[in-house]
Design a protein around this motif. Sequence first.
Motif, PDB file in Angstrom:
ATOM      1  N   SER A 109       0.842  -1.209   0.000  1.00  0.00           N
ATOM      2  CA  SER A 109       0.000   0.000   0.000  1.00  0.00           C
ATOM      3  C   SER A 109       0.870   1.249   0.000  1.00  0.00           C
ATOM      4  O   SER A 109       0.595   2.219  -0.706  1.00  0.00           O
ATOM      5  CB  SER A 109      -0.900   0.020   1.241  1.00  0.00           C
ATOM      6  N   ILE A 117     -14.416   0.344   7.018  1.00  0.00           N
ATOM      7  CA  ILE A 117     -13.775   1.429   6.277  1.00  0.00           C
ATOM      8  C   ILE A 117     -12.343   1.044   5.912  1.00  0.00           C
ATOM      9  O   ILE A 117     -11.901   1.240   4.772  1.00  0.00           O
ATOM     10  CB  ILE A 117     -13.816   2.731   7.109  1.00  0.00           C
ATOM     11  N   ALA A 118     -11.615   0.451   6.875  1.00  0.00           N
ATOM     12  CA  ALA A 118     -10.239   0.032   6.611  1.00  0.00           C
ATOM     13  C   ALA A 118     -10.203  -0.970   5.465  1.00  0.00           C
ATOM     14  O   ALA A 118      -9.368  -0.878   4.555  1.00  0.00           O
ATOM     15  CB  ALA A 118      -9.619  -0.573   7.870  1.00  0.00           C
ATOM     16  N   ILE A 168     -10.678   0.825   2.211  1.00  0.00           N
ATOM     17  CA  ILE A 168      -9.488   1.588   1.819  1.00  0.00           C
ATOM     18  C   ILE A 168      -8.435   0.651   1.222  1.00  0.00           C
ATOM     19  O   ILE A 168      -7.837   0.937   0.180  1.00  0.00           O
ATOM     20  CB  ILE A 168      -8.927   2.357   3.037  1.00  0.00           C
ATOM     21  N   PHE A 169      -8.220  -0.508   1.864  1.00  0.00           N
ATOM     22  CA  PHE A 169      -7.206  -1.440   1.346  1.00  0.00           C
ATOM     23  C   PHE A 169      -7.592  -1.964  -0.033  1.00  0.00           C
ATOM     24  O   PHE A 169      -6.748  -2.114  -0.913  1.00  0.00           O
ATOM     25  CB  PHE A 169      -7.005  -2.602   2.318  1.00  0.00           C
ATOM     26  N   VAL A 209      -9.376  -0.385  -2.280  1.00  0.00           N
ATOM     27  CA  VAL A 209      -9.169   0.698  -3.254  1.00  0.00           C
ATOM     28  C   VAL A 209      -7.681   0.838  -3.579  1.00  0.00           C
ATOM     29  O   VAL A 209      -7.304   1.003  -4.750  1.00  0.00           O
ATOM     30  CB  VAL A 209      -9.747   2.026  -2.700  1.00  0.00           C
ATOM     31  N   ILE A 210      -6.813   0.734  -2.527  1.00  0.00           N
ATOM     32  CA  ILE A 210      -5.370   0.850  -2.777  1.00  0.00           C
ATOM     33  C   ILE A 210      -4.901  -0.275  -3.695  1.00  0.00           C
ATOM     34  O   ILE A 210      -4.110  -0.066  -4.616  1.00  0.00           O
ATOM     35  CB  ILE A 210      -4.599   0.850  -1.441  1.00  0.00           C
ATOM     36  N   SER A 221      -2.888  -6.310  -1.209  1.00  0.00           N
ATOM     37  CA  SER A 221      -3.778  -5.360  -0.534  1.00  0.00           C
ATOM     38  C   SER A 221      -5.183  -5.913  -0.416  1.00  0.00           C
ATOM     39  O   SER A 221      -5.856  -5.704   0.585  1.00  0.00           O
ATOM     40  CB  SER A 221      -3.811  -4.047  -1.308  1.00  0.00           C
ATOM     41  N   GLY A 275      -7.839  -6.321   2.679  1.00  0.00           N
ATOM     42  CA  GLY A 275      -9.121  -5.652   2.526  1.00  0.00           C
ATOM     43  C   GLY A 275     -10.266  -6.595   2.823  1.00  0.00           C
ATOM     44  O   GLY A 275     -11.133  -6.306   3.663  1.00  0.00           O
TER      45      GLY A 275
END
Lengths: 165, 121
Positions: A82, B16-17, B20-21, B23-24, B45, B49
Motif C-alpha cells: 500500500s 472502512i479500513a 481503503i485497502f 481501493v489501494i 492489498s 481488505g
Amino acid sequence: MIPSTRLVPTPYLTLLLIMVWLMLQNSISLGNILMGIVLGIALPRLTASFWDKQPDIKRPFLLVKYILTLLLDIIIANYEVSRLVLSFRHKPKPAFVVYPLSITDNFAITVLTSTISLTPGTISAHLRPHEGTVLIHALDVDDTEALITEIHERYEKPLKEIFGC
Amino acid sequence: MDLRFALEVAVSALMIAGGIFAVIGAMGMVRFRDFYMRLHGPTKSTTLGVGCVLLASMSFFWLKNGHPSLQDMLITLFLFITTPVSAHLLTMSGLHHKLPSAPETKGQPYELDDEDDIARN
C-alpha cells in the motif's frame, strides 16, 4: 504425527474436511460430527487418484508458529505494498530473482511458493522443477542476495523441519 | 458511552479500513507499469481488505446473534489457499505470452528470451 491407515490414507485431509464441514454447519452436534466423519473418509477415497503422497507433519508446534509468522507477514506485506502504491515519488525497483530450492517434496514446495506469493513484495512466477529453482518476481528490491537469504531463513528452513524432508 | 456503541464503532472502522485497502489494491493496477508489477496489488492489498471486511462481518453477527459465525473464517481460509494459485497461474500465462517487463526490471529470466525459443525449435 498421525499415521496413515488403510481406512484413512490421508489423515490430515480427513481432519481438515471434518473441521470445514463443522464450520460450514456452524454447529457441533453429534449428527454433524458423524456426517463430517463420513465425508472426511469418503471424499479422500473418491479423489485418491488425484492426490500425491502427502508428507507427515513432524513438528506440529513449529507449524503453528509458522502460520502465526505468516499471518503477521501478510499484514506487513499489505502495508508495504500500500505504501509503495501511494508514494508517487518513490520509483519501485522490480526484479526477477531465481531462488534455489533445497526442499524436494511437492507439497512442501507448494506451501513455500504460496507463502512467497502472500508475503512482502514477492510473487512466485514460475517453478522450474528440472532445475530445482523458483522464479520470483519482486516488486521493490535492492539486494537480491539478501532476499534469497531471507526467504531461506524465514520460510524454507522451518518448512524443512516441519515436514522433515 | 456503552459497550455496544464502542463495538459498533469498531465494526464500522474495520469496514472502512477494508474498503481503503481494496481501493489501494485497485490503484496499484493503474499505477504500476508492467503486468508482473500490477499483480502485486491484487494479491496483497485485497487480501487484507477482504480480511478486514470479514472480521467486521464476524464481529457484527457475534454482536447480533450472541455467537460468532464461523463461515466467515472459512472464506479467509479459502482465500489464502486460492490467491497464490491464481496469482501463480496469471504470472505463468504472462511469461508464456512473453509479456514485456518494465525496462528498469533487474534480471531477465530465460522464459522471456526470444533466442531461447529459437534454440529450442
